[in-house]
Design an enzyme around this catalytic site. Structure first.
Site, mmCIF file in Angstrom:
data_model
loop_
_atom_site.group_PDB
_atom_site.id
_atom_site.type_symbol
_atom_site.label_atom_id
_atom_site.label_comp_id
_atom_site.label_asym_id
_atom_site.label_seq_id
_atom_site.Cartn_x
_atom_site.Cartn_y
_atom_site.Cartn_z
ATOM 1 C CB THR A 74 -0.407 -0.228 1.162
ATOM 2 O OG1 THR A 74 -1.545 -1.251 1.280
ATOM 3 C CG2 THR A 74 -1.873 1.510 0.664
ATOM 4 C CB THR A 75 3.615 2.098 1.981
ATOM 5 O OG1 THR A 75 2.896 2.035 3.144
ATOM 6 C CG2 THR A 75 4.071 3.524 2.739
ATOM 7 C CB ILE A 127 4.568 -4.887 8.022
ATOM 8 C CG1 ILE A 127 5.518 -6.358 7.250
ATOM 9 C CG2 ILE A 127 4.398 -4.087 6.282
ATOM 10 C CD1 ILE A 127 4.828 -7.501 6.673
ATOM 11 N NE ARG A 143 -4.612 1.394 3.277
ATOM 12 C CZ ARG A 143 -4.249 3.064 2.788
ATOM 13 N NH1 ARG A 143 -4.940 2.860 0.927
ATOM 14 N NH2 ARG A 143 -3.794 3.479 3.172
ATOM 15 C CE LYS A 177 1.407 -3.711 6.925
ATOM 16 N NZ LYS A 177 1.277 -2.980 6.040
ATOM 17 C CE1 TYR A 202 -2.054 -4.538 5.549
ATOM 18 C CE2 TYR A 202 -1.722 -4.290 3.175
ATOM 19 C CZ TYR A 202 -1.943 -3.607 4.422
ATOM 20 O OH TYR A 202 -1.886 -2.304 4.998
ATOM 21 C CE1 TYR A 242 -16.426 -1.417 -5.484
ATOM 22 C CE2 TYR A 242 -16.369 -3.080 -6.778
ATOM 23 C CZ TYR A 242 -17.463 -2.030 -6.977
ATOM 24 O OH TYR A 242 -17.772 -1.636 -7.360
#
Length: 295
Positions: A48-49, A207, A142, A165, A137, A111
């Site tokens: 994501t980052t 993380i 999100r 994570k 993850y 989604y």
């Protein structure tokens, strides 16, 4: 017993950009060397980052290839290869495996989401077809999709599903997952501001977004936890808590890239739809950076 991929601080590394939005590989190389020299225990690329949602397939795979090659085995490189399309997630994962990634970071479907049974089938389908370990993850804020402790227990039975994570923000759920899965599933904090509580119940590390600017400090917090010196870890953690939280005053990775730019790291802009911070927000972030003598 499964092999632990890493312990300590894994940086969720930014993908630096030129002003035109193209990937800045010169800066990426400098950042990789910076992390290797300053205590980072693993690099997580194209998460994501790292703005993976706005990297096209060629860019995504090239950033992974570049990072793996430049790290050259000096620390583990974990490749973001998740998708809400199971077939595409497998395609990315196999490419990352061929490049030499040490592990895969796989976000839950977003989604379109899925059920707990769907999560088991999705991750198992991929794990059956790769030979490198997978870090699940979980970031329901999100994705709108949350992995339950009982689902982790089922997934942890697969030899290629090694860790998670966890960014659901629920320490009670984390404790339940660790109690259920034991050594079959390592747990990493996905939230910088929960690292010490996570590790106190058996987490292996973090993380981290924060580690983009202060890698040695995050490594040290984790190292103290791993040694059982929670008093020292907590002291440092609480000292940096305001800074950790400042990096989430806007949608990640907008604030961390802005902070890096202010500090001279040349991280560059984010790609749309991530928008530049307002002048007032930039000033507020700069004030926190000055408080920590980073400007």
């Amino acid at each position: 017993m499964k092999k632990t991929i890493f312990t300590g601080s894994g940086v969720a590394i930014v993908t630096p950009m030129h002003e035109d939005g193209s990937v800045n590989y010169d800066v990426l190389e400098r950042l990789i060397e910076f992390h290797i020299a300053n205590g980072t225990d693993a690099i997580i690329a194209c998460g994501t980052t790292g703005e993976s949602p706005t990297l096209n397939h060629q860019e995504h795979t090239e950033v992974l290839r570049f990072t793996i090659n430049k790290a050259a085995g000096r620390l583990p490189v974990i490749a973001g290869s998740g998708s809400n399309d199971t077939a595409y997630a497998l395609e990315l994962s196999l490419e990352a495996q061929r490049m030499g990634a040490d592990a895969l970071l796989m976000v839950t479907p977003y989604y379109n989401k899925t059920s707990q049974a769907g999560l088991i089938r999705h991750f198992t389908y991929i794990a059956d077809r790769v030979q490198v370990p997978i870090i699940l993850y979980n970031v329901p804020s999100r994705t709108g999709c949350n992995i339950k402790p009982e689902t982790y227990l089922e997934l942890s039975k697969h030899p290629n599903i090694a860790a998670v994570k966890e960014a659901n923000g629920d320490i009670s759920s984390v404790a339940q997952t660790i109690a259920l899965c034991g050594d079959a599933l390592d747990v990493y904090s996905g939230n910088d501001d929960q690292i010490v509580p996570f590790m106190s119940v058996g987490g292996k590390g973090v993380i981290s977004v924060f580690a983009n600017v202060l890698p040695q400090e995050m490594h040290n917090i984790c190292a103290d936890c791993l040694k059982g010196d929670y008093a020292r870890a907590s002291s440092s953690f609480l000292h940096y808590l305001e800074l950790m939280q400042a990096f989430f005053m806007d949608v990640n990775p907008i604030p961390i890239k802005e902070a890096m730019n202010q500090m001279g790291y040349q991280a560059g802009p984010c790609r749309l739809p991530l928008a530049e911070m307002s002048a007032a927000a930039k000033d507020k972030l700069a004030a926190v950076l000055r408080k920590y003598k980073l400007l």
